[in-house]
Design a protein around this motif. Structure first.
Motif, short mmCIF file in Angstrom:
data_model
loop_
_atom_site.label_atom_id
_atom_site.label_comp_id
_atom_site.label_asym_id
_atom_site.label_seq_id
_atom_site.Cartn_x
_atom_site.Cartn_y
_atom_site.Cartn_z
N ALA A 131 3.02 -6.82 -15.23
CA ALA A 131 2.32 -5.58 -14.88
C ALA A 131 2.63 -5.20 -13.44
O ALA A 131 2.91 -6.05 -12.59
CB ALA A 131 0.82 -5.77 -15.05
N GLU A 132 2.58 -3.90 -13.17
CA GLU A 132 2.70 -3.45 -11.79
C GLU A 132 1.41 -3.77 -11.06
O GLU A 132 0.31 -3.64 -11.60
CB GLU A 132 2.98 -1.95 -11.74
CG GLU A 132 4.43 -1.60 -12.03
CD GLU A 132 4.79 -0.20 -11.57
OE1 GLU A 132 4.82 0.04 -10.35
OE2 GLU A 132 5.04 0.65 -12.43
N VAL A 133 1.54 -4.19 -9.83
CA VAL A 133 0.37 -4.55 -9.01
C VAL A 133 -0.20 -3.31 -8.36
O VAL A 133 0.54 -2.48 -7.80
CB VAL A 133 0.77 -5.59 -7.94
CG1 VAL A 133 -0.40 -5.89 -7.01
CG2 VAL A 133 1.26 -6.87 -8.61
N GLU A 134 -1.51 -3.17 -8.40
CA GLU A 134 -2.16 -2.00 -7.81
C GLU A 134 -2.05 -2.04 -6.29
O GLU A 134 -2.29 -3.07 -5.66
CB GLU A 134 -3.65 -1.97 -8.20
CG GLU A 134 -4.38 -0.73 -7.70
CD GLU A 134 -5.86 -0.73 -8.01
OE1 GLU A 134 -6.53 0.26 -7.69
OE2 GLU A 134 -6.35 -1.74 -8.57
N GLU A 135 -1.68 -0.91 -5.71
CA GLU A 135 -1.57 -0.79 -4.26
C GLU A 135 -2.91 -0.31 -3.71
O GLU A 135 -3.18 0.89 -3.63
CB GLU A 135 -0.45 0.20 -3.88
CG GLU A 135 0.93 -0.26 -4.31
CD GLU A 135 2.01 0.73 -3.90
OE1 GLU A 135 1.68 1.77 -3.30
OE2 GLU A 135 3.18 0.46 -4.19
N ASP A 136 -3.77 -1.25 -3.34
CA ASP A 136 -5.10 -0.88 -2.85
C ASP A 136 -5.35 -1.39 -1.43
O ASP A 136 -6.49 -1.46 -0.98
CB ASP A 136 -6.19 -1.38 -3.79
CG ASP A 136 -6.12 -2.89 -4.04
OD1 ASP A 136 -5.26 -3.55 -3.40
OD2 ASP A 136 -6.89 -3.40 -4.87
N GLY A 137 -4.28 -1.75 -0.74
CA GLY A 137 -4.42 -2.22 0.64
C GLY A 137 -4.63 -1.08 1.61
O GLY A 137 -4.52 0.11 1.25
N ASN A 138 -4.92 -1.42 2.87
CA ASN A 138 -5.15 -0.41 3.90
C ASN A 138 -3.94 -0.18 4.80
O ASN A 138 -4.03 0.56 5.77
CB ASN A 138 -6.35 -0.83 4.77
CG ASN A 138 -7.65 -0.84 3.99
OD1 ASN A 138 -7.93 0.11 3.26
ND2 ASN A 138 -8.42 -1.90 4.12
N SER A 139 -2.82 -0.83 4.46
CA SER A 139 -1.61 -0.66 5.27
C SER A 139 -0.39 -0.89 4.39
O SER A 139 -0.50 -1.46 3.30
CB SER A 139 -1.60 -1.65 6.44
OG SER A 139 -1.47 -2.98 5.96
N PHE A 140 0.77 -0.47 4.89
CA PHE A 140 2.01 -0.73 4.17
C PHE A 140 2.21 -2.23 3.98
O PHE A 140 2.61 -2.69 2.92
CB PHE A 140 3.21 -0.16 4.95
CG PHE A 140 3.21 1.35 5.07
CD1 PHE A 140 3.25 2.15 3.95
CD2 PHE A 140 3.18 1.95 6.31
CE1 PHE A 140 3.27 3.54 4.05
CE2 PHE A 140 3.19 3.34 6.44
CZ PHE A 140 3.23 4.13 5.30
N ALA A 141 1.90 -3.01 5.02
CA ALA A 141 2.10 -4.47 4.97
C ALA A 141 1.20 -5.10 3.91
O ALA A 141 1.66 -5.95 3.12
CB ALA A 141 1.84 -5.09 6.33
N GLU A 142 -0.07 -4.72 3.87
CA GLU A 142 -0.98 -5.30 2.87
C GLU A 142 -0.49 -5.03 1.46
O GLU A 142 -0.52 -5.92 0.60
CB GLU A 142 -2.39 -4.70 3.05
CG GLU A 142 -3.18 -5.31 4.19
CD GLU A 142 -4.61 -4.77 4.24
OE1 GLU A 142 -5.12 -4.31 3.19
OE2 GLU A 142 -5.20 -4.80 5.33
#
Length: 202
Positions: free
Chosen positions: A39-50
């Motif tokens: 599965a694709e991982v959800e992008e829920d971080g607060n920065s590009f790095a996270e």
């Protein structure tokens, strides 16, 4: 036998771009398209790095393969850093590149040409199957054009004119773009990390 590097994306254009930049390393580059059980991982971080770290680590652990993930975006000074980490879904969760570009142009209608400074940012995370992860960052400075131009690339490429050039990313030859782009710069920094991860592997 080529060594396998998994990209945590289904974006075929990203795969082609990476294949061109990393062609000398003799890697078999896979995407999530070839491994549909992942599965694709959800992008829920607060920065590009996270976001990049989360995608790389979780995908590497799930697949048992060395994984490369990137989170990239456009940072526009006149918009207080927007669209930033929301670049791909600026005009909505399922927005097309064209819709995102049109929203950006609309928001910048009254912005004077010398105030249209922006930069593309790319953070690449590389993880092994145990979750050991390293990151690098690439930045390309430029400005936002008054209208879209060019058919190459993807995302905001038709609107982004890199510093020192008069053509948009979408108008430049791919070899030129790869040399100066945020992703190209990040990948050059990632190259020794990739070589080290694969050292001794067959």
């Amino acid at each position: 036998m080529p060594r396998e590097l998994l990209l945590a994306t289904r974006n075929r254009k990203k795969k082609l771009e990476l294949q061109e930049i990393l062609r000398e390393l003799n890697l078999n580059i896979l995407t999530l398209e070839e491994l549909p059980y992942l599965a694709e991982v959800e992008e829920d971080g607060n920065s590009f790095a996270e976001n990049a770290i989360k995608k790389a680590v979780l995908t590497a652990k799930a697949s048992g393969k060395i994984c490369l993930a990137d989170d990239s975006g456009l940072v526009v000074d006149a918009l207080g850093g927007q669209p930033g980490i929301y670049s791909a879904r600026f005009a909505g969760e399922l927005a097309s590149d064209e819709e995102n570009n049109q929203k950006l142009l609309k928001l910048m209608e009254m912005i004077e040409e010398d105030k249209r400074t922006a930069r593309f940012v790319c953070v690449i995370a590389l993880s092994d199957a145990q979750g050991n992860v390293e990151t690098v960052e690439g930045i390309c400075e430029g400005r936002i054009a008054l209208a879209t131009a060019g058919k190459g690339g993807f995302g905001y490429d038709p609107l982004f004119i890199p510093q020192g050039y008069t053509q948009s990313f979408a108008e430049l030859p791919s070899a030129t773009k790869n040399l100066i782009s945020h992703r190209g710069k990040a990948l050059e920094q990632a190259r020794p990390l990739i070589e080290r991860l694969f050292l001794g592997s067959t």
